[in-house]
Design a protein around this motif. Sequence first.
Motif, PDB file in Angstrom:
ATOM      1  N   MET A  71       4.906  -1.875 -16.262  1.00  0.00           N
ATOM      2  CA  MET A  71       4.914  -3.259 -15.860  1.00  0.00           C
ATOM      3  C   MET A  71       5.192  -3.550 -14.695  1.00  0.00           C
ATOM      4  SD  MET A  71       5.570  -6.537 -18.277  1.00  0.00           S
ATOM      5  CE  MET A  71       5.152  -5.865 -19.704  1.00  0.00           C
ATOM      6  N   ALA A  72       6.698  -3.322 -14.308  1.00  0.00           N
ATOM      7  CA  ALA A  72       7.079  -3.530 -12.925  1.00  0.00           C
ATOM      8  C   ALA A  72       6.234  -2.712 -11.857  1.00  0.00           C
ATOM      9  CB  ALA A  72       8.576  -3.046 -12.972  1.00  0.00           C
ATOM     10  N   ALA A  73       5.946  -1.598 -12.180  1.00  0.00           N
ATOM     11  CA  ALA A  73       5.110  -0.957 -11.344  1.00  0.00           C
ATOM     12  C   ALA A  73       3.822  -1.717 -10.886  1.00  0.00           C
ATOM     13  CB  ALA A  73       4.845   0.589 -11.536  1.00  0.00           C
ATOM     14  N   TYR A  74       2.902  -2.044 -11.830  1.00  0.00           N
ATOM     15  CA  TYR A  74       1.784  -2.754 -11.529  1.00  0.00           C
ATOM     16  C   TYR A  74       2.200  -4.294 -10.719  1.00  0.00           C
ATOM     17  CZ  TYR A  74      -1.062   0.449 -14.249  1.00  0.00           C
ATOM     18  OH  TYR A  74      -1.823   1.457 -14.761  1.00  0.00           O
ATOM     19  N   VAL A  75       3.098  -4.611 -11.289  1.00  0.00           N
ATOM     20  CA  VAL A  75       3.627  -6.193 -10.672  1.00  0.00           C
ATOM     21  C   VAL A  75       3.827  -5.933  -9.198  1.00  0.00           C
ATOM     22  CG1 VAL A  75       5.101  -8.102 -10.738  1.00  0.00           C
ATOM     23  CG2 VAL A  75       4.079  -7.256 -12.863  1.00  0.00           C
ATOM     24  N   ASP A  76       4.262  -4.812  -8.733  1.00  0.00           N
ATOM     25  CA  ASP A  76       4.816  -4.665  -7.508  1.00  0.00           C
ATOM     26  C   ASP A  76       3.608  -4.373  -6.727  1.00  0.00           C
ATOM     27  OD1 ASP A  76       7.079  -3.922  -5.614  1.00  0.00           O
ATOM     28  OD2 ASP A  76       5.968  -2.189  -5.552  1.00  0.00           O
ATOM     29  N   ARG A  77       2.915  -3.799  -7.093  1.00  0.00           N
ATOM     30  CA  ARG A  77       1.391  -3.332  -6.382  1.00  0.00           C
ATOM     31  C   ARG A  77       0.883  -4.523  -5.812  1.00  0.00           C
ATOM     32  NH1 ARG A  77      -3.185   0.139  -9.416  1.00  0.00           N
ATOM     33  NH2 ARG A  77      -1.378   1.513  -9.554  1.00  0.00           N
ATOM     34  N   TRP A  78       0.920  -5.660  -6.642  1.00  0.00           N
ATOM     35  CA  TRP A  78       0.051  -6.538  -6.049  1.00  0.00           C
ATOM     36  C   TRP A  78       1.004  -7.979  -5.644  1.00  0.00           C
ATOM     37  CZ3 TRP A  78      -2.322  -5.948 -11.646  1.00  0.00           C
ATOM     38  CH2 TRP A  78      -3.446  -4.985 -11.457  1.00  0.00           C
ATOM     39  N   ALA A  79       2.429  -7.637  -5.585  1.00  0.00           N
ATOM     40  CA  ALA A  79       3.380  -8.799  -5.197  1.00  0.00           C
ATOM     41  C   ALA A  79       3.001  -8.906  -3.571  1.00  0.00           C
ATOM     42  CB  ALA A  79       4.589  -8.023  -5.408  1.00  0.00           C
ATOM     43  N   PRO A  80       2.924 -10.194  -3.278  1.00  0.00           N
ATOM     44  CA  PRO A  80       2.750 -10.573  -2.038  1.00  0.00           C
ATOM     45  C   PRO A  80       4.063 -10.036  -1.076  1.00  0.00           C
ATOM     46  CG  PRO A  80       3.609 -12.647  -3.181  1.00  0.00           C
ATOM     47  CD  PRO A  80       3.152 -11.583  -4.112  1.00  0.00           C
ATOM     48  N   VAL A  81       3.734  -9.559   0.099  1.00  0.00           N
ATOM     49  CA  VAL A  81       4.524  -8.821   0.929  1.00  0.00           C
ATOM     50  C   VAL A  81       5.303 -10.075   1.673  1.00  0.00           C
ATOM     51  CG1 VAL A  81       5.031  -7.163   2.681  1.00  0.00           C
ATOM     52  CG2 VAL A  81       3.485  -6.686   0.798  1.00  0.00           C
ATOM     53  N   ASP A  82       6.512  -9.997   1.722  1.00  0.00           N
ATOM     54  CA  ASP A  82       7.300 -10.966   2.754  1.00  0.00           C
ATOM     55  C   ASP A  82       7.430 -10.384   4.185  1.00  0.00           C
ATOM     56  OD1 ASP A  82       8.873 -12.598   4.257  1.00  0.00           O
ATOM     57  OD2 ASP A  82      10.406 -12.556   2.685  1.00  0.00           O
ATOM     58  N   ARG A  83       6.642 -10.677   5.260  1.00  0.00           N
ATOM     59  CA  ARG A  83       6.569  -9.933   6.412  1.00  0.00           C
ATOM     60  C   ARG A  83       8.016  -9.941   7.154  1.00  0.00           C
ATOM     61  NH1 ARG A  83       2.697  -6.123   5.902  1.00  0.00           N
ATOM     62  NH2 ARG A  83       0.995  -7.190   5.139  1.00  0.00           N
ATOM     63  N   GLU A  84       8.874 -10.802   6.811  1.00  0.00           N
ATOM     64  CA  GLU A  84       9.934 -11.202   7.542  1.00  0.00           C
ATOM     65  C   GLU A  84      11.272 -10.376   6.855  1.00  0.00           C
ATOM     66  OE1 GLU A  84       9.984 -12.575  10.428  1.00  0.00           O
ATOM     67  OE2 GLU A  84       7.922 -12.987   9.909  1.00  0.00           O
ATOM     68  N   ALA A  85      11.085  -9.896   5.516  1.00  0.00           N
ATOM     69  CA  ALA A  85      12.049  -9.166   4.975  1.00  0.00           C
ATOM     70  C   ALA A  85      12.306  -7.825   5.373  1.00  0.00           C
ATOM     71  CB  ALA A  85      11.725  -9.445   3.278  1.00  0.00           C
ATOM     72  N   PRO A  86      13.437  -7.385   5.461  1.00  0.00           N
ATOM     73  CA  PRO A  86      14.001  -6.001   5.955  1.00  0.00           C
ATOM     74  C   PRO A  86      12.910  -4.953   4.935  1.00  0.00           C
ATOM     75  CG  PRO A  86      15.784  -7.011   5.603  1.00  0.00           C
ATOM     76  CD  PRO A  86      14.681  -7.958   5.162  1.00  0.00           C
ATOM     77  N   GLY A  87      12.258  -4.028   5.693  1.00  0.00           N
ATOM     78  CA  GLY A  87      11.268  -3.141   4.979  1.00  0.00           C
ATOM     79  C   GLY A  87      10.167  -3.504   4.482  1.00  0.00           C
ATOM     80  N   ALA A  88       9.733  -4.740   5.057  1.00  0.00           N
ATOM     81  CA  ALA A  88       8.430  -5.409   4.587  1.00  0.00           C
ATOM     82  C   ALA A  88       7.240  -4.521   4.975  1.00  0.00           C
ATOM     83  CB  ALA A  88       8.329  -6.791   4.894  1.00  0.00           C
ATOM     84  N   GLY A  89       6.405  -4.394   4.279  1.00  0.00           N
ATOM     85  CA  GLY A  89       5.125  -3.765   4.482  1.00  0.00           C
ATOM     86  C   GLY A  89       4.977  -2.495   4.126  1.00  0.00           C
ATOM     87  N   ARG A  90       6.063  -1.922   3.393  1.00  0.00           N
ATOM     88  CA  ARG A  90       6.042  -0.555   3.346  1.00  0.00           C
ATOM     89  C   ARG A  90       5.326  -0.265   2.020  1.00  0.00           C
ATOM     90  NH1 ARG A  90      12.259   1.406   3.518  1.00  0.00           N
ATOM     91  NH2 ARG A  90      12.228  -0.551   2.090  1.00  0.00           N
TER      92      ARG A  90
END
Length: 311
Positions: free
Chosen positions: A289-308
Amino acid sequence: MTTTADRGMPGDAVDQLPVGVTLSIGDLAERTGLTPSALRMWEQRYGFPIPHRLAGGHRRYTTHDVEQVRDVVRRRDAGVRLEQAIDDVRRRAAPTTPSVFATLRDLHPHLEVSRMHKSTLLAMSWAIEDQVVALADRAVLWGAFQKASFYKPATSRWRELARSNAGVTVFADFEQSDLTTTPRRVALTPDAPMVREWAVVVDSFAFPVALTAWELPGQEDVADRGRVFETMWTLDAAAVRDAARVCAEVARSVDPSAAQGQYAPPPPLDPQDQRPPSLARVSGMMTRMAAYVDRWAPVDREAPGAGRPPG
């Protein structure tokens, strides 16, 4: 003593009865610890249990009847008056409404309700479906999709579920029911409560789980995956069984043959018969469940490591 009439005679039209109606009154007595005369007295005095009748008048019962009579006996032996015990079992045997969500709210008010977007419901549903396939437990599954167009992209997943489980049925606003397909399709009318609902119900001994939700009104202009639902999910075996009973009753109301045999409404599950699913199985589902939720989670472009991409 069991009579010849109760046991049945050669030539009785057993094949004219619904699938699964095979037990004589002697069989029912043997499996419940009662006598045939006591069962006849209950039927005459309380209208319970209600037998199916062969052409010659001989009684026949189902395994559901066995569980109901056992439930009455347990309650009676615990000190409940017989008449009250029978009334209690009758009330539990009938879903309160043709809605999975409303029934669980009524019978299991301890279940928490939260609001979720469709994207989260998809993640939860896929995690449950993946876990069911991985366990190969021969479960009975029910799925509610609202619209036939929503079921279409899930067809291959549910066909895979049908190949490895005991029975799979789906609900949506199909043009017509088709019980020859795999999975079986049950058409909901526009006014059916379940046509607004989302549900994945897995009636399984090893891993019972139910996810149910109803769509909040007034979202006609909302993007599909942004739609919001009031949601419940549970691993409580008794609650899952109640959800499965609602699905079976709705299927049977649409077409009587849809709920015969393995689709017959299962008896309510006594709490003492429950076994909580193992921690490993719960953990496996939550990880998916966590893997699927993470796939669609909005990306915070300001957070460290964002966009990976998800790992």
